[in-house]
Design an enzyme around this catalytic site. Structure first.
Site, mmCIF file in Angstrom:
data_model
loop_
_atom_site.group_PDB
_atom_site.id
_atom_site.type_symbol
_atom_site.label_atom_id
_atom_site.label_comp_id
_atom_site.label_asym_id
_atom_site.label_seq_id
_atom_site.Cartn_x
_atom_site.Cartn_y
_atom_site.Cartn_z
ATOM 1 C CB ILE A 116 37.266 38.688 47.615
ATOM 2 C CG1 ILE A 116 38.269 38.662 46.471
ATOM 3 C CG2 ILE A 116 36.975 37.278 48.092
ATOM 4 C CD1 ILE A 116 39.635 38.155 46.895
ATOM 5 C CE LYS A 146 42.841 40.619 47.886
ATOM 6 N NZ LYS A 146 44.293 40.761 47.912
ATOM 7 C CG ASP A 187 36.800 34.863 44.733
ATOM 8 O OD1 ASP A 187 36.564 35.947 45.305
ATOM 9 O OD2 ASP A 187 37.867 34.257 44.861
#
Lengths: 606, 472
Positions: free
Chosen positions: B231, B271, B229
């Site tokens: 992000i 983000k 992940d």
């Protein structure tokens, strides 16, 4: 049931990933492929495939565009300096309050304002697809069942079953009562599920129905509500086409029924709505669950984290839908335009000799090709579907993709194209049907002569009837037919004898050749019962279509009259046409009787 | 009458973690209207670079008004666009952006990309694709509290923690991996993969090359999947620079091998671009079966075409993205420093970090007892008395009490300053109280039993030592 592929590598994917429950490999999607490979275009590809399998609403875009043009602030982030920032950061799963309010009031408006909708109960999801899955996750455990009336939207196999592990048990509806849901069908579906050891958790209906394009009557809704209450199960009412009902007063929402019952037992009811159909905005992914059950609302909100709507889109639509004056106007004009489209297609199909279930909503009609099926099987349905796709170049949806329990029905969409394209599609279908009838009638005429059935009589009747009717003025023909037909019936019969003599004398050579070419269509064994059944099927279907078929009638009449004039050239296939025409003539006669009996003879809304 | 998913609590939203949020909602700080309110430091939002986006939008008004470059309306086209493959222009722009963040060391094929309504949905979708109910994924702790919901709730999959500890700065070790794997086996769970966040939420650190190698070796030997992940990949603001799992695969010549098919990346614009409201997430997978299944599943959470179009326009402006990425990193670095230094003034240290929108803050010395009850007690004081909503480590399943995640990018500098002042006041008063208490206890215990003295001395030095260690 899911077909599971046995995995090759040691670490597999999940069963869900490799299952076929999403249904996207069904033949239904072959039509889409055909369309994608060769899409129709008025100028660039006029012989391409016309997409009639897509329930898109393109008839009212001008209204939205006009609105956005004159309200440009709707597409920006407002006058406030921090507008963009606030909006871009907004990820509260409750959704923008202004948007929820706007949706609730739009839902109210579409339903005529009687039942009230509270923004507090509106749970936003990225489309109705997600809304339906979300409700299924909340209401049922893997292995449990939802009862869904057939025919149903093909996507439900994916939406309700695929990731949830829930099963769909069909509530079988039939053409004999216009596919209406009956208490008996409900009970029998319930019993069927129970007998398979499944726990039934609810009934899911689409109202207006996709693919039928018809609203559900209040009485039926009451019955379903009583049923779910008695069984203590849930009811999901998917009302995504509620704003696409042609006449506002022909739609009764489950919300209206609950309102009239003072919201008794409402905690088991859940409505799904979306802006994809009524506003024609599928790309914006706006769906909603409206539940009367607090716990469902809370849980659905939490789950909506997986499927939130872009805050940018929420803001835009909050602005559009908050303008009551606009929404009022939009709903009204959109209904009118859809109705007009519907009439165009239904009349056009009628001219081509095709009947549809009487509809009053949606972006499609439910077309009946049962009379033209080789036999009443799914295979025959897919065969004719394939022909329509490959030869007529129309992508329509076969009833079997909607799990219809009767073969020969098709969903035909009409709002995702221009009027011109619709005309092209109808013209193509008309030509196709003419050809098809020609070959069918030829086969039919011959078979019936061989079987010595009554049908040949109509060939003779055709001559006389044609002459008589041909002389009448169009607007008076209804009564004239009834009266004259009755008095002339005897004469017709004697003519019929002549006709059959004529056929047996001249038909033989053609007969042999024709039978060789078409032997696959011959019914074996050719019992009288079977032939009667086939002819009755054709007969009653034609019969059902009569009153509004004036134009095609006159066209056919000219054609037959012409044939008869040159009867020395008549060969078997044409004799068949004449025979078929005879059937029609007799049907005209009967029409008078039907009208007298109150339009009920076949169960269709004649 | 409802499903087990309604009554089960794996969505985690009734956890105490959310109490802080509720408290904040009731009494939110506002510079002018509510200067004594609670400051939200539990929200990993990036608000530092909105001016850059705003100025782009001002210079490029067409995409907002559904206009193309020729100023023609594309409203109808967009409104009808519901192909779950996504707008090609957007996918192309997104993979290029992903490459740019990785300094173009790797490229991404848009055909392997699946768009989802946010990373929340991306992670769940991958879980649906890779794990059956009852299968397990291993996650290093501490991890993002939302994973309990995202990975477990509707899928029925299980999370088995890979316990990381402060001793080595919460790094993933081989023995921790093996232990977690064994743990899953003893629980009779089939391990289907590992999920890591790189850079880590809540640690704010990116994975080292060593850790990444370890992970690749581990999934290779156990024949399992790896979800990375990433992000926060665009938020890496200081060295060491970010290394994506894709780069490791490339450097080890594993691209297009069977192993690479078991590596899946999650990405989002929430983000790095600070656009959580727009719900743009993505799955990048090297396994076409996963791509195909996930694409079909994306029907349950597509990205609004309006938003896809806007972002395709923004991201294909390479001059803008380049400037945005470097400026955003610079600002994050500055903010991060502000927080670290501010806490330092109160004698509080943070785990050394290089990325993210938060710091992993060590408050073990402020606990009344070295337990999670002690952590909860301190956390409540911080929420109610200090007026800061921060996230306790326990909400991230941290195995050691006393750590907190503190966000720094969702507020103005002034607000951050104020938060630091509040911390200082609190810590000072607490130190005073603690000293008094300890003195009192010392007196009491001494008078009763002199034997307990050595233990107390140890306890005191334990805290002091930790403070020193983390101050390195």
């Amino acid at each position: 049931m899911a077909i599971e592929i046995v995995q090759q590598p040691a670490v597999g994917l999940s069963k869900i990933a490799v299952s076929e429950t999403h249904g996207e490999n069904s033949p239904y999607f072959a039509g889409w492929k055909a369309y994608d490979e060769n899409p129709y275009h008025e100028k660039h590809n006029p012989s391409g495939v016309i997409q009639m399998g897509l329930a898109e609403n393109q008839v009212s875009f001008d209204l939205l565009e006009e609105y956005l043009e004159s309200n440009q602030e709707a597409t920006s982030w407002g006058k406030k300096v921090s507008g963009f920032k606030e909006n871009a950061l907004f990820q509260d799963y409750h959704g923008l309050l202004a948007f929820r309010k706007a949706i609730a009031s739009f839902m109210e408006q579409v339903r005529g304002g009687k039942a009230k909708f509270s923004p507090e109960r509106v749970v936003l999801t990225a489309g109705a697809t997600a809304a339906n899955e979300l409700l299924t996750f909340i209401l049922a455990d893997p292995g449990d069942a939802l009862l869904v009336p057939t025919p149903y939207y093909p996507g439900f196999d994916r939406d309700l079953r695929w990731r949830t592990g829930v099963e769909i048990v069909p509530i079988h509806c039939e053409s004999s009562n216009n596919f209406q849901i009956t208490p008996e069908a409900l009970e029998s579906a319930y019993d069927h599920a129970t007998s398979m050891n499944m726990k039934v958790r609810g009934v899911l209906i689409t109202n207006p129905s996709n693919p039928l394009g018809a609203t559900i009557q209040r009485k039926v809704l009451e019955q379903i509500l009583d049923f779910v209450t008695r069984k203590n199960i849930h009811m999901i009412s998917d009302e995504i086409y509620s704003g696409s009902v042609f006449y506002a007063d022909e739609f009764v929402s489950i919300a209206d029924v609950l309102e009239s019952r003072n919201y008794k037992d409402s905690e088991r009811c859940h409505i799904v709505y979306s802006l994809s159909k009524d506003l024609g905005l599928p790309g914006f992914r706006v769906g909603t669950v409206y539940s009367y059950n607090d716990q469902v609302v809370t849980t659905a909100r939490r789950m909506s984290s997986f499927t939130l709507i872009s805050s940018q889109t929420q803001l835009l639509l909050a602005s559009v839908l908050s303008n009551k004056e606009f929404t009022q106007k939009y709903i009204k004009i959109n209904r009118e335009r859809l109705r007009k489209r519907y009439e165009t297609i239904v009349n056009g199909l009628r001219k081509a000799g095709i009947e549809c279930l009487k509809g009053n909503a949606g972006l499609f009609c439910w077309m009946n090709l049962t009379p033209y099926l080789k036999d009443a099987t799914k295979e025959s349905e897919l065969e004719i579907w394939k022909t329509i796709m490959e030869e007529v170049k129309l992508n329509i949806s076969p009833g079997s993709s909607c799990r219809c329990s009767e073969a020969g029905w098709f969903r035909v969409c009409f709002a995702n194209m221009s009027e011109e394209t619709l005309e092209v599609a109808l013209r193509r279908l008309h030509e196709f049907m003419d050809k098809r009838r020609l070959s069918m009638a030829g086969r039919k005429g011959e078979r019936e002569r061989g079987a010595g059935t009554m049908e040949v009589i109509w060939a003779g009747a055709a001559e006389e009837g044609g002459r008589l009717i041909g002389e009448r003025s169009k607007d008076r023909y209804h009564f004239l037919i009834r009266d004259t037909m009755a008095s002339k019936l005897k004469q017709f019969q004697s003519k019929a004898v002549q006709a059959s003599q004529f056929l047996s004398k001249h038909g033989n050579a053609y007969y042999k050749q024709l039978m060789e070419e078409n032997k696959q269509y011959v019914q074996e064994p050719a019992t009288v019962e079977k032939c009667n059944e086939l002819s009755k099927k054709l007969f009653y279907t034609r019969l059902a279509s009569i009153p509004n078929r004036n134009e095609s009638f006159w066209k056919e009449l000219d054609y037959v009259k012409n044939l008869w004039k040159n009867k020395k050239d008549l060969h078997v296939e044409q004799a068949g046409i004449a025979a078929l025409f005879g059937v029609e003539c007799f049907a005209w006669f009967c029409a008078g009787e039907i009208v007298g009996r109150g339009f009920t003879i076949t169960g269709y809304h004649v | 009458m409802l499903s087990a998913k309604v009554t089960c609590n794996s969505h985690g939203q009734d956890s105490s973690y959310f109490l802080g949020w509720e408290e904040y909602e009731k009494n939110p700080f506002d510079e002018i209207k509510n200067p004594k309110g609670i400051i939200q430091m539990g929200l990993a939002e990036n608000q530092l670079s909105f001016d850059l986006l705003e100025s782009w939008l001002n210079n490029n008004p067409q995409p907002m008004g559904f206009k193309n470059h020729n100023n023609q309306s594309i409203f109808k086209e967009l409104a009808l666009f519901q192909d779950y493959h996504g707008l090609p222009a957007f996918k192309n722009a997104l993979v290029e952006f992903m490459s740019e963040i990785r300094e173009n060391t790797v490229t991404f094929d848009p055909n392997n990309l699946v768009l989802t309504a946010g990373a929340t949905s991306a992670n769940e979708t991958l879980m649906f694709c890779l794990a059956n109910p009852g299968d397990a994924f291993l996650l290093p702790t501490p991890y993002y509290p939302g994973f309990d919901r995202d990975l477990k709730w509707r899928t029925g999959a299980e999370i088995v923690p890979i316990h990381c500890s402060s001793i080595n700065g919460f790094r993933i070790t081989k023995s921790a991996l093996e232990e977690a794997y064994k743990q899953a086996q003893t629980q009779n769970l089939k391990v289907k993969g590992i999920l890591v966040t790189n850079p880590s939420n809540p640690l704010g650190t990116s994975l080292s090359l060593h850790e990444l190698d370890l992970l690749v070796d581990f999934i290779s030997s156990k024949n399992i999947h790896l979800i990375s992940d990433e992000i926060y990949s665009g938020t890496v603001f200081s060295s060491p620079s970010f290394t994506s799992i894709m780069e490791v695969l490339k450097n080890r010549n594993l691209i297009n091998t069977e192993l690479s098919k078991r590596v899946h990346i999650v990405y989002s614009l929430s983000k790095d671009l600070g656009l959580p409201g727009f719900r743009i997430g993505a799955i990048y997978s090297n396994d076409e079966r996963v791509v195909s299944a996930a694409t079909k599943m994306s029907s349950f959470g597509l990205v609004s075409s309006q938003t896809q179009y806007l972002l395709s326009e923004i991201l294909s402006d390479h001059k803008f993205t380049k400037n945005y990425l470097s400026e955003n990193r610079r600002r994050l670095k500055q903010r991060h420093e502000m927080l670290v230094k501010g806490l330092q003034r109160s004698g509080i240290t943070c785990l050394e970090s290089n990325s993210g929108l938060f710091c992993w803050v060590d408050m073990r010395h402020l606990l009344s007892s070295n337990t999670f009850e002690g952590e909860m007690e301190l956390w409540k004081k911080i929420v109610y008395e200090v007026g800061l909503n921060i996230s306790p480590g326990s909400s991230c399943h941290c195995s050691e009490p006393g750590w907190f995640r503190v966000c720094f990018a969702n507020m103005s500098e002034e607000t951050l300053d104020l938060a630091m002042q509040r911390v200082k006041v609190f810590v000072d008063s607490m130190a005073k109280k603690m000293n008094q208490n300890r003195l009192q206890q010392l007196v009491n215990r001494n008078s009763r039993r002199s034997k307990s003295l050595p233990k107390l001395v140890f306890e005191l030095s334990f805290h002091q030592r930790d403070v020193l260690v983390d101050e390195r």
